[in-house]
Motif scaffolding. Structure first.
Motif, short mmCIF file in Angstrom:
data_model
loop_
_atom_site.label_atom_id
_atom_site.label_comp_id
_atom_site.label_asym_id
_atom_site.label_seq_id
_atom_site.Cartn_x
_atom_site.Cartn_y
_atom_site.Cartn_z
N ILE A 25 0.84 -1.20 0.00
CA ILE A 25 0.00 0.00 0.00
C ILE A 25 0.87 1.25 0.00
N TYR A 26 1.96 1.22 0.78
CA TYR A 26 2.85 2.38 0.85
C TYR A 26 3.53 2.64 -0.49
N LEU A 27 3.98 1.58 -1.13
CA LEU A 27 4.67 1.75 -2.41
C LEU A 27 3.72 2.15 -3.54
N LEU A 28 2.47 1.74 -3.43
CA LEU A 28 1.50 2.03 -4.48
C LEU A 28 0.49 3.09 -4.07
N GLN A 29 0.86 3.93 -3.10
CA GLN A 29 -0.10 4.91 -2.58
C GLN A 29 -0.55 5.89 -3.64
N GLY A 30 0.30 6.17 -4.63
CA GLY A 30 -0.11 7.07 -5.70
C GLY A 30 -1.29 6.55 -6.50
N ILE A 31 -1.42 5.23 -6.57
CA ILE A 31 -2.54 4.61 -7.28
C ILE A 31 -3.70 4.33 -6.33
N ILE A 32 -3.36 3.86 -5.13
CA ILE A 32 -4.40 3.42 -4.18
C ILE A 32 -5.14 4.60 -3.57
N THR A 33 -4.45 5.72 -3.32
CA THR A 33 -5.09 6.86 -2.65
C THR A 33 -6.29 7.40 -3.43
N PRO A 34 -6.14 7.75 -4.71
CA PRO A 34 -7.35 8.22 -5.43
C PRO A 34 -8.41 7.15 -5.58
N LEU A 35 -8.00 5.88 -5.67
CA LEU A 35 -8.99 4.81 -5.78
C LEU A 35 -9.82 4.70 -4.50
N LEU A 36 -9.17 4.79 -3.34
CA LEU A 36 -9.89 4.73 -2.07
C LEU A 36 -10.84 5.92 -1.92
N LEU A 37 -10.38 7.10 -2.31
CA LEU A 37 -11.26 8.27 -2.26
C LEU A 37 -12.45 8.10 -3.20
N ALA A 38 -12.21 7.50 -4.37
CA ALA A 38 -13.31 7.26 -5.30
C ALA A 38 -14.30 6.26 -4.74
N VAL A 39 -13.80 5.21 -4.10
CA VAL A 39 -14.69 4.22 -3.47
C VAL A 39 -15.49 4.87 -2.35
N PHE A 40 -14.82 5.72 -1.58
CA PHE A 40 -15.51 6.45 -0.50
C PHE A 40 -16.62 7.32 -1.07
N LEU A 41 -16.34 8.05 -2.16
CA LEU A 41 -17.36 8.86 -2.79
C LEU A 41 -18.48 8.00 -3.39
N LEU A 42 -18.10 6.83 -3.90
CA LEU A 42 -19.11 5.93 -4.46
C LEU A 42 -20.10 5.48 -3.38
N VAL A 43 -19.58 5.18 -2.20
CA VAL A 43 -20.46 4.79 -1.09
C VAL A 43 -21.38 5.95 -0.72
N MET A 44 -20.82 7.18 -0.69
CA MET A 44 -21.63 8.35 -0.37
C MET A 44 -22.70 8.60 -1.44
N VAL A 45 -22.32 8.44 -2.70
CA VAL A 45 -23.27 8.63 -3.80
C VAL A 45 -24.39 7.59 -3.72
N ALA A 46 -24.01 6.34 -3.47
CA ALA A 46 -25.02 5.27 -3.37
C ALA A 46 -25.98 5.52 -2.21
N ASP A 47 -25.44 5.98 -1.08
CA ASP A 47 -26.29 6.24 0.08
C ASP A 47 -27.22 7.43 -0.19
N MET A 48 -26.69 8.48 -0.79
CA MET A 48 -27.52 9.66 -1.11
C MET A 48 -28.59 9.31 -2.13
N ALA A 49 -28.19 8.58 -3.18
CA ALA A 49 -29.17 8.20 -4.20
C ALA A 49 -30.24 7.28 -3.62
N GLY A 50 -29.85 6.35 -2.76
CA GLY A 50 -30.83 5.47 -2.14
C GLY A 50 -31.82 6.23 -1.27
N THR A 51 -31.31 7.21 -0.52
CA THR A 51 -32.19 8.02 0.32
C THR A 51 -33.17 8.83 -0.53
N LEU A 52 -32.68 9.47 -1.59
CA LEU A 52 -33.56 10.24 -2.47
C LEU A 52 -34.58 9.34 -3.17
N HIS A 53 -34.14 8.13 -3.52
CA HIS A 53 -35.07 7.19 -4.19
C HIS A 53 -36.17 6.74 -3.24
N ARG A 54 -35.85 6.60 -1.97
CA ARG A 54 -36.89 6.23 -0.99
C ARG A 54 -37.87 7.38 -0.79
#
Length: 360
Positions: A25-54
């Motif tokens: 993870i330390y050696l590949l942080q340049g690749i992993i860091t934006p990917l983790l942030l994107a996954v985090f945003l994906l979870v937030m988007v899914a939660d927001m979209a699910g709430t609005l859909h309900r």
């Protein structure tokens, strides 16, 4: 003896796996860091979209997902413009702080017995302005580049979300005692969204109360400082402490004497203590179930591996790791150590994900 030897071997293998994973993870942080942030945003988007859909089920979920992405993008642009505007205002008023800074330097020199106290102007003259400007420009370019990568990753994750779900369904283990993959993912998603919800709510409480105190005292740009306190509240323990001291230190350059800076610092500390030690634990309840010492250690661990992004995501990453470790018999002891009450995953009969039909 064989059981003890087996446990020792398992513990050693787990330790080696953690060290190797951390190194990767330390050696590949340049690749992993934006990917983790994107996954985090994906979870937030899914939660927001699910709430609005309900709330409005007639609108398709896919449309709500696009709207959620647009809301987050617009919020990011607005906040960026807000920061630039307030920073410009602070820099424009920097000339008014010179006399106060010189007085503070003289007071510090008298306190420590320094006869020839340097002035603020002389200190600024010793600063290599081109190098500092180059570092700032480089930092801004790196931030914009990282943001672009995060958005690209998020776009690909949104496009491949449906196909990934289908692949995950095919790859699910089957038979009695098989891992409940859906349950693990749901638990991680619930923990992450719950953590963000609690941090957002408590951060807003601290920011609004801090803004009221700073506005009453007369600190310049109180909304800007309140926003910094709000953002820093997402970093466990350390973020809130740092955010409280920064506006208090700035107030020393603004006000005559130390009366109002002391009042400001004391008020911000009281606000942070009440919200962080009384309100926040009650809101979290048993949702995260992380030992407080583990929260601090995870902040240091992920911060070393992934920098500021690791500090920001330290608690969600640790919750996700605990949920996964609790599912395996050989690593459950690690999940027990990470948990607050020693029960990271309630023991209950394992439900079968999908039974394998035996041809007759």
């Amino acid at each position: 003896m064989n059981g003890s030897s087996g446990n020792s071997n398992t513990g050693a293998m787990v330790l080696i796996a953690v060290l190797l994973s951390g190194t990767a993870i330390y050696l590949l942080q340049g690749i992993i860091t934006p990917l983790l942030l994107a996954v985090f945003l994906l979870v937030m988007v899914a939660d927001m979209a699910g709430t609005l859909h309900r709330w409005v089920p007639k609108v398709p979920l896919a449309l709500w997902t696009g709207i959620s992405v647009l809301i987050i993008a617009v919020a990011f642009v607005v906040l960026t413009l807000f920061l630039i505007d307030n920073l410009t205002g602070l820099i424009a008023g920097g000339g008014n702080y010179n006399a106060k800074l010189n007085a503070v330097l003289r007071a510090a020199g008298d306190l420590f017995g320094v006869r020839a106290t340097p002035s603020f102007e002389s200190l600024m003259d010793s600063v290599q302005t081109p190098e500092v400007a180059g570092a700032v420009v480089s930092w801004l370019q790196g931030g914009l580049s990282a943001a672009a990568f995060v958005l690209i990753y998020l776009g690909f994750l949104l496009v491949s979300q449906r196909s990934f779900s289908a692949k995950l369904t095919i790859l699910k283990p089957t038979g009695e005692g098989a891992l409940d993959v859906d349950q693990i993912i749901a638990r991680i998603q619930k923990a992450v969204t719950g953590y963000v919800s609690v941090q957002t709510t408590t951060g807003l409480m601290i920011a609004v109360a801090s803004w009221a105190v700073m506005a009453l005292i007369g600190l310049p740009q109180p909304i800007f400082w309140a926003f910094l306190i709000f953002v820093a509240s997402y970093v466990p323990i350390v973020g809130g402490v740092v955010a409280i001291f920064v506006p208090a230190l700035f107030s020393v350059m603004v006000f005559e004497g130390f009366g109002r800076p002391v009042i400001l610092l004391s008020s911000l500390m009281v606000i942070g203590f009440v919200v962080g030690n009384i309100i926040q634990p009650r809101m979290q309840g048993v949702g995260l179930n992380l030992d407080p010492v583990v929260v601090l250690l995870s902040l240091a661990f992920w911060g070393v591996l992934l920098g500021a992004t690791g500090a920001f995501l330290s608690t969600p990453l640790t919750v996700a790791a605990m949920a996964i470790l609790a599912e395996f018999k050989t690593t459950r002891w690690l999940a027990v150590l990470l948990s607050n009450d020693g029960n990271p995953y309630p023991t209950k009969p394992r439900r079968i994900v999908r039974r394998t039909r035996v041809p007759v």
